[in-house]
Motif scaffolding. Structure first.
Motif, mmCIF file in Angstrom:
data_model
loop_
_atom_site.group_PDB
_atom_site.id
_atom_site.type_symbol
_atom_site.label_atom_id
_atom_site.label_comp_id
_atom_site.label_asym_id
_atom_site.label_seq_id
_atom_site.Cartn_x
_atom_site.Cartn_y
_atom_site.Cartn_z
ATOM 1 N N PRO A 129 0.838 -1.204 0.000
ATOM 2 C CA PRO A 129 0.000 0.000 0.000
ATOM 3 C C PRO A 129 0.871 1.252 0.000
ATOM 4 C CG PRO A 129 -0.770 -1.585 1.630
ATOM 5 C CD PRO A 129 0.557 -2.083 1.154
ATOM 6 N N SER A 130 0.327 2.326 -0.529
ATOM 7 C CA SER A 130 1.080 3.575 -0.621
ATOM 8 C C SER A 130 1.545 4.029 0.759
ATOM 9 C CB SER A 130 0.202 4.664 -1.246
ATOM 10 O OG SER A 130 0.860 5.910 -1.199
ATOM 11 N N GLU A 141 0.038 7.244 2.494
ATOM 12 C CA GLU A 141 -1.260 7.214 3.163
ATOM 13 C C GLU A 141 -1.125 6.491 4.502
ATOM 14 O OE1 GLU A 141 -4.010 8.631 2.500
ATOM 15 O OE2 GLU A 141 -3.522 9.425 0.505
ATOM 16 N N SER A 200 -3.099 5.979 6.804
ATOM 17 C CA SER A 200 -4.276 5.186 7.188
ATOM 18 C C SER A 200 -4.237 3.783 6.614
ATOM 19 C CB SER A 200 -5.561 5.888 6.724
ATOM 20 O OG SER A 200 -5.602 5.985 5.306
ATOM 21 N N TYR A 201 -3.341 3.545 5.638
ATOM 22 C CA TYR A 201 -3.244 2.208 5.034
ATOM 23 C C TYR A 201 -2.472 1.238 5.933
ATOM 24 C CZ TYR A 201 -4.818 4.204 0.560
ATOM 25 O OH TYR A 201 -5.527 4.821 -0.442
ATOM 26 N N GLU A 221 -8.593 -0.698 4.407
ATOM 27 C CA GLU A 221 -8.502 0.254 3.304
ATOM 28 C C GLU A 221 -7.216 0.056 2.518
ATOM 29 O OE1 GLU A 221 -9.005 5.080 2.545
ATOM 30 O OE2 GLU A 221 -8.420 4.332 4.533
ATOM 31 N N GLY A 222 -6.106 -0.164 3.224
ATOM 32 C CA GLY A 222 -4.836 -0.421 2.551
ATOM 33 C C GLY A 222 -4.891 -1.683 1.708
ATOM 34 N N SER A 246 -7.657 -2.972 0.335
ATOM 35 C CA SER A 246 -8.568 -2.793 -0.799
ATOM 36 C C SER A 246 -7.997 -1.849 -1.856
ATOM 37 C CB SER A 246 -9.915 -2.263 -0.304
ATOM 38 O OG SER A 246 -9.771 -0.959 0.246
ATOM 39 N N LYS A 247 -7.094 -0.949 -1.469
ATOM 40 C CA LYS A 247 -6.577 0.036 -2.413
ATOM 41 C C LYS A 247 -5.133 -0.247 -2.819
ATOM 42 C CE LYS A 247 -9.795 3.691 -1.170
ATOM 43 N NZ LYS A 247 -9.981 5.090 -0.749
ATOM 44 N N SER A 248 -4.775 -1.509 -2.786
ATOM 45 C CA SER A 248 -3.455 -1.930 -3.264
ATOM 46 C C SER A 248 -3.598 -3.320 -3.877
ATOM 47 C CB SER A 248 -2.440 -1.960 -2.111
ATOM 48 O OG SER A 248 -2.711 -3.048 -1.238
ATOM 49 N N SER A 249 -2.492 -3.823 -4.405
ATOM 50 C CA SER A 249 -2.517 -5.170 -4.986
ATOM 51 C C SER A 249 -2.263 -6.247 -3.936
ATOM 52 C CB SER A 249 -1.469 -5.285 -6.096
ATOM 53 O OG SER A 249 -0.180 -4.975 -5.596
ATOM 54 N N LYS A 284 -3.018 -9.009 -1.167
ATOM 55 C CA LYS A 284 -4.082 -10.015 -1.061
ATOM 56 C C LYS A 284 -3.954 -10.711 0.288
ATOM 57 C CE LYS A 284 -3.527 -10.892 -6.005
ATOM 58 N NZ LYS A 284 -2.307 -10.046 -6.070
#
Length: 444
Positions: free
Chosen positions: A25-26, A29, A31-32, A60-61, A63-66, A68
């Motif tokens: 995740p970025s 951010e 919050s991720y 959130e991290g 769901s908004k990254s690759s 799994k």
């Protein structure tokens, strides 16, 4: 394969496990991160199980990254860089970064333990396969196409159980061997402690009637020896003929490393004052102040740099070997450090060395002390050599056992076991039926 054991078959990792990779995740951010979902990096792989992680990510991290979420029992392998080929079983549901490939074993074909041990057996081969780029790496495609000898499922379980048992003993043996260097270090220190306390030669004094008794008299070093620092290396100012010289890095404890000898220019008028003679003690002024060795090489060929003290004991009062052992004992028990100057970088100046207080047994007793220390140190050296051989042999056991396991030589075959080829056929049939079931559900 014509030489594979009965009931075995050759397949690929992609056939016996479902493979995926993770993501990061970025970092911009906040919050991720810190959301409680375990997130594994390749540096954490290697132990048999990973059950905790240094970092976690949020829903959130995820769901908004690759990234799994992989189930517990999945097997992760590092694909990039220095960690390539390191493998662990996930002891918890977890996500990973993109440098990890994760296989979820197909229960109909294999077990997590069999897959884990096989991947471990291939580590060096994976490293070799990853060579060629600026950073070694393998891809998911390489992993999925990787050939794997597949045993019948019951035999897979027997192999994994046997490996678990035998490798646990190998690991226990390795752990015991890993503790021995510290014991040998303490053994050598105890010898020097006995020597400087008078215990080492107490029987010798009684037997010889030596008039010197413990505690030994003491003297400042430069009352029983001469000392000087070497020549400053200054390529812009030094003149004369090129002469090989000893540096701080050439001096080890009790020995010299002459693999990298350099030269500096000196005038003939200063040569005699700087030459190193057999029996001279060279002591490091900085780096590891006090580290020393007795020169027993070519006489009057080398000079020495300013980072070294050259000490020449009075042969009627002090042996170079006894001085070297005394310095080592003082270094080991941190009393030599009291003489150091500097904070970040420590130095043993000429003034400080002059204040080093050395015990002075009689010369005959010094000779006996040195003889006994050398005898005991030689014994420790032999033990250390045997230890190195044992550690090398133990290090070869794990890959040898793994190779034997996947040749089908570790446990006996059972003709009653269902052949591995049948497992794959059944797995293929299930996969073929899955799309039909989805279509039927869609129509309903």
């Amino acid at each position: 394969m014509s030489d594979q054991p009965a009931g075995w078959t050759q397949t690929t990792l992609g056939e016996i496990a479902a493979w995926g990779s993770g993501g990061t995740p970025s970092r911009s951010e906040p919050s991720y991160y810190g959301g409680g979902i375990p997130w594994i990096k390749t540096g954490e792989l290697g132990p048999r199980f990973v059950s905790s992680t240094e970092e976690s990510i949020s829903v959130e991290g995820l769901s908004k990254s690759s990234a799994k979420l992989f189930p517990a029992g999945s097997v992760a392998i590092a694909m990039y860089g220095a960690t390539i080929g390191k493998t662990s079983i996930l002891g918890i549901p977890a996500t990973t970064n993109q440098a990890c490939a994760v296989g979820i074993p197909h229960a109909e074909a294999t077990t997590k333990e069999y897959l884990y041990h096989f991947l471990c057996s291939q580590k060096e081969a994976f490293v070799e396969a990853g060579k060629g780029g600026a950073q070694p790496n393998i891809s998911q495609a390489v992993i999925k196409d990787w050939k794997v000898p597949l045993a019948p499922l019951p035999e897979q379980k027997r192999i994994a159980d046997k490996l678990d048992s035998v490798l646990a003993r190998v690991d226990a043996c390795r752990d015991r061997l890993d503790h021995l260097p510290a014991l040998l270090k303490r053994f050598r220190r105890s010898i020097l402690a006995a020597a400087t306390s008078g215990r080492l030669t107490e029987d010798w004094r009684l037997a010889t009637g030596d008039t010197e008794i413990y505690p030994y008299p003491k003297a400042k070093l430069l009352t029983v020896a001469t000392s000087r620092l070497g020549k400053m290396l200054d390529k812009g100012k030094n003149s004369g003929s090129l002469t090989p010289y000893l540096r701080n890095v050439n001096v080890r404890w009790f020995d010299f490393d002459l693999n990298d000898i350099q030269e500096m220019r000196i005038e003939d008028s200063e040569r005699d004052a700087l030459l190193v003679k057999t029996g001279d003690l060279l002591i490091c002024e900085g780096g590891e102040p006090g580290r020393c060795a007795i020169w027993e090489g070519e006489n009057e060929r080398y000079i020495f740099q300013k980072a070294l003290h050259r000490v020449r004991p009075d042969p009627n009062r002090l042996l170079s070997q006894w001085l070297a052992f005394s310095l080592k004992f003082a270094a080991d028990n941190n009393t030599l450090e009291d003489l150091f100057t500097g904070t970040t970088i420590k130095h043993l100046t000429g003034v400080a060395l002059a204040n080093f207080e050395i015990q002075l047994p009689s010369l005959p007793e010094q000779t006996e002390i040195v003889r006994r220390i050398q005898l005991l140190f030689a014994f420790a050296d032999r033990l250390e050599a045997r230890l190195a051989t044992a550690r090398q042999q133990v290090g070869q056991l794990t890959p040898a056992l793994l190779a034997k396991a996947f040749r089908g030589e570790l446990v006996p075959q059972d003709p009653a076991d269902e052949p591995a080829a049948e497992l794959l056929k059944r797995l293929a049939a299930q996969r073929a039926a899955a799309p039909s079931a989805k279509r039927d559900r869609a129509k309903a």
